[in-house]
Scaffold this active site. Structure first.
Site, PDB file in Angstrom:
ATOM      1  N   ASP A 468      -5.436  -0.397   3.800  1.00  0.00           N
ATOM      2  CA  ASP A 468      -5.963  -0.104   5.100  1.00  0.00           C
ATOM      3  C   ASP A 468      -4.909   0.337   6.004  1.00  0.00           C
ATOM      4  O   ASP A 468      -3.586   0.338   5.612  1.00  0.00           O
ATOM      5  CB  ASP A 468      -6.497  -1.301   5.834  1.00  0.00           C
ATOM      6  CG  ASP A 468      -6.784  -1.158   7.426  1.00  0.00           C
ATOM      7  OD1 ASP A 468      -7.711  -0.589   7.486  1.00  0.00           O
ATOM      8  OD2 ASP A 468      -5.970  -1.602   8.280  1.00  0.00           O
ATOM      9  N   ASP A 670     -11.022  -6.389   7.510  1.00  0.00           N
ATOM     10  CA  ASP A 670     -10.660  -6.376   6.460  1.00  0.00           C
ATOM     11  C   ASP A 670     -11.103  -7.544   5.164  1.00  0.00           C
ATOM     12  O   ASP A 670     -11.003  -7.223   4.154  1.00  0.00           O
ATOM     13  CB  ASP A 670      -9.022  -6.215   6.250  1.00  0.00           C
ATOM     14  CG  ASP A 670      -8.753  -4.870   7.017  1.00  0.00           C
ATOM     15  OD1 ASP A 670      -9.346  -4.034   6.768  1.00  0.00           O
ATOM     16  OD2 ASP A 670      -7.562  -4.980   7.634  1.00  0.00           O
TER      17      ASP A 670
END
Length: 790
Positions: A468, A670
């Site tokens: 990410d 996430d």
């Protein structure tokens, strides 16, 4: 809802003895899963708390013949007796739970220790005590074995020993007398362990050793009592001595494998200074309660987690989080238990104590990982059980075949005993647990917390790492990247803008103020500040009219920015946020800002490439911003403009293409992707839900620890394969030699005592090979700062 507990089991010596505990517990109502681990003497049990309880589990373990003092420990840990410093740290760790006040639980921890001291027997000892006990048993067996060997056919025929036996006794009678302490003291743990295993309807290494020693000794006693003849006292005694010697060395090696847990536990200070009515009072750390005000002097350790109420200092958190540089702490800052206060005096309000502290959670994670079993280990455990059965049947078959071929009972019995001893599968049972213990401990020292053995094994097979962007590769906060000026000095422009932005609460304003401060530029006098929501701000700074904002604000203020607009568009097209600046009615500059890249991100990507791993950046930002960051870091693939809910789908797409994917993230959005990936890696500074979902937690919030985790996984898996290969290969080669297959043609014969030495040596080799993992080459972290002495 199921719960999981870790029971520390005293006396669980052999890897093959794990099955006795597992078999017994799995028969009980409410027990759903059990993983016993001889390498660190524990059993991880998943159970239904509505059907059974921790005291019942501990009782069933004791019924197996093992020691487990944990009748009502709320932390669900049954502790063996330990050294005072370690026991104190554990008491601190277990001090507070959901149901029990700290003083009661600390007292219970001490009571459990006292109970174990008085319990007696081998099972109530710590690992250090057990190592000493094993050494003492070996020494007794070794000394008496020398005498037995001298007054045996071996001593008479091979060594030429001629002295008569004392007191006019026959050699075999004197050897019988010397063998009694060997059998009933040194070797008694084998018979005791065999009884436990058989009572629980399973087979383990204790059964094999007990059968081998007992058969040789009992046959010899029968021969002696019926008038004398060829006896095997020296074989039984040497077998006992060599097995004890090997196990002594093996236990010492296993103790080294678990040093990471000891080091973590020793971090907690035994005493804390609590302010009571304004006066400092020293109390055991286990008695600190939430809300207590603590005094932390320079050079002292922070006893529990808390929040600074007064004082400013630099705190060294390296031993807990792996962060190499001291962290500045002031009023409102959070501090971590076991970190070191280096300079000023702090007053800290305790917020988390006992099992709730960060250190206790780290210890719990490492213990959970060390207690878990890799998929390959479960297969090895089943193989070890069947190998014991094969050894027993093979021994019987060997005895019968040699008798059928015309050999004497003595010869047939020697070959049978050798087969039983040589096939002991203890090395097979130790092959992976020792490697897992070292691997997880190695990670803990680097601030890389691997939650279980499955994650450790998965990390070795990763070929694609998805990262990410925001908060992982970047800091998640803006920084100034470019300053363009037109008709004004850059320092003067920054002084004017920083003065205006100092009054703003916008994140971009903070970044500009920081940028100016880093260059020694301080804000000036300001008047008539006016914020224009969504557009910027206007103010009078040192008599000059300053406008900072977007193009709409400039147009509204009647400012012509000219060529600066082209530069602004260039910055925007490359993913930066561009702020226009006007001074006294004319365009004066453009300031470009972007999300700050972490200092180690590029190095982390390079290290992953060295491992042959492809790096993919996943971002919700626009394509231009994502590609700018990727270009800076040398990332292979960019997937931009991904909605939070679609991250898991993108990971699944990569997996469908045959990739083994690790996902690295830090946020709530996430968590689904972390769960979807083959390996979820959470940045330690991220959200609790991300950390809970992940398989690996990076305490330093440093992407450079991602390749460290993969290197540890690959090194551990390599050691596991080496150990399994050795254990299986050893038995495959040794079994036909032990059975005497090559005796008629090559004269190759292996006596029981040599088989015992070889078998024990195999277990030692496996343990030592796992310890060699400590020499794994990892990127060296920056040196930790030295604490200032008090």
């Amino acid at each position: 809802m199921s719960e999981t507990t870790v029971l520390h089991v005293g006396g669980l010596h052999w890897a093959t003895s794990e099955r006795a505990i597992e078999t017994r517990l799995l028969r009980q109502a409410g027990v759903e899963a059990v993983e016993a681990n001889a390498a660190n003497q524990s059993a991880t049990v998943t159970y239904d708390p509505e059907v059974t309880s921790v005291p019942e589990l501990a009782g069933w373990v004791r019924d197996c013949g093992y020691h487990c003092a944990g009748r009502s420990v709320p932390s669900h840990v049954c502790e063996p007796l330990e050294e005072p410093s370690v026991r104190g740290a554990r008491a601190a760790r277990n001090a507070v739970t959901r149901h029990t006040p700290p003083t009661a639980d600390a007292a219970h921890a001490q009571h459990s220790a006292q109970e174990m001291m008085g319990h007696g027997g081998h099972g109530g000892m710590s690992m250090d005590d057990m190592v000493r006990d094993m050494r003492n048993r070996f020494v007794v067996a070794a000394v008496l074995t020398v005498g037995i060997a001298l007054w045996s056919p071996m001593g008479r025929d091979m060594l030429g020993f001629t002295a008569p036996a004392p007191f006019g006794l026959r050699d075999d009678v004197f050897a019988l007398m010397l063998s009694l302490p060997v059998v009933f003291y040194s070797a008694w743990i084998f018979f005791d362990g065999a009884y436990r295993a058989l009572r629980n309807r399973t087979l383990d290494m204790m059964v094999l050793v007990a059968v081998a020693v007992g058969a040789g000794w009992l046959y010899s006693v029968g021969v002696t009592l019926t008038g004398g003849g060829e006896v095997f006292y020296e074989a039984a005694a040497m077998l006992t001595a060599f097995v004890l010697l090997g196990h002594w060395f093996e236990m010492r090696a296993r103790g080294g494998a678990n040093e990471a847990i000891r080091a973590l536990m020793d971090l907690a200070p035994p005493l804390a200074t609590v302010l009571r009515d304004g006066e400092p009072v020293e109390v055991p750390t286990a008695e600190v309660q939430v809300g207590d005000l603590l005094l932390i002097r320079p050079g002292g350790k922070v006893p529990v987690d808390g929040v600074v109420e007064d004082g400013v200092s630099e705190v060294d958190e390296a031993m807990v989080t792996g962060e190499s540089l001291p962290v500045t702490k002031s009023a409102g800052s959070e501090v971590i238990g076991a970190s070191i206060n280096t300079t000023g005096t702090l007053r800290v309000r305790a917020t988390k104590v006992g099992s709730d502290t960060a250190l206790a959670q780290i210890v719990a994670l490492v213990q959970e990982a060390q207690n878990s079993k890799a998929p390959g280990q479960r297969l090895a455990d089943r193989a070890a059980f069947w190998l014991v059965l094969v050894a027993l049947l093979g021994g019987i078959a060997t005895f019968l075949v040699w008798l059928w071929s015309g050999a004497s009972v003595e010869t047939a019995l020697l070959f049978a005993i050798t087969v039983v001893v040589i096939t002991c599968p203890d090395a097979l049972g130790l092959a992976t647990p020792t490697a897992i213990m070292v691997g997880t401990g190695l990670g803990a020292k680097r601030g890389v917390l691997i939650k279980n053995a499955t994650a450790l094994e998965a990390s070795a097979r990763i070929d694609t790492v998805v990262m990410d962007k925001t908060g992982t590769l970047t800091k998640g906060e803006p920084e100034v990247t470019d300053v363009v000026v037109d008709g004004i000095d850059e320092a003067e422009l920054l002084a004017l803008v920083a003065t205006l932005e100092h009054e703003s609460e916008h994140p971009l304003a903070d970044a500009i103020v920081r940028y100016a401060a880093e260059r020694g530029i301080a804000p000036n006098g300001l008047s008539s500040f006016r914020n224009v929501p969504g557009h910027g701000a206007v103010a009078e700074v040192s008599g000059r009219r300053v406008v900072v904002g977007n193009r709409r604000l400039m147009a509204h203020q009647g400012v012509e920015v000219g060529a600066l607009m082209e530069r602004r568009d260039d910055f925007a097209s490359s993913g930066r946020t561009a702020v226009l600046v006007a001074v006294d009615g004319r365009g004066a500059g453009v300031i470009a800002l972007a999300d700050a890249v972490r200092e180690t991100s590029a190095e982390a990507v390079g290290a992953l490439h060295e491992l042959g791993v492809e790096v993919v950046m996943l971002s919700g930002d626009n394509e231009a911003t994502a590609r700018r960051i990727a270009g800076q870091l040398g990332i292979d693939t960019v997937i931009a403009e991904v909605l939070p809910g679609d991250k898991a789908a993108k990971v699944a797409e990569l997996q469908q293409g045959g990739r083994r994917v690790a996902m690295v993230g830090d946020g709530v959005n996430d968590a689904p992707a972390l769960a979807q990936a083959d390996l979820g890696i959470a940045i330690g500074a991220g959200t609790d839900v991300a950390i809970e979902t992940a398989d690996v937690v990076l305490m330093r919030s440093d992407p450079l620890d991602v390749p460290v985790a993969l290197r540890i996984g690959r090194g551990t898996l390599r050691k596991m394969r080496q150990n399994l290969g050795w254990a299986v290969g050893y038995n495959a080669i040794a079994l036909p030699i032990a059975a005497g297959v090559f005796a008629p043609s090559l004269g190759l014969v292996l006596r029981p005592e040599m088989a015992a030495l070889s078998m024990s040596g195999s277990s030692v080799i496996v343990a030592v090979n796992a310890l060699m993992l400590k020499r794994l080459r990892l990127p060296a972290p920056p040196p930790a700062p030295q604490a200032v002495p008090p």
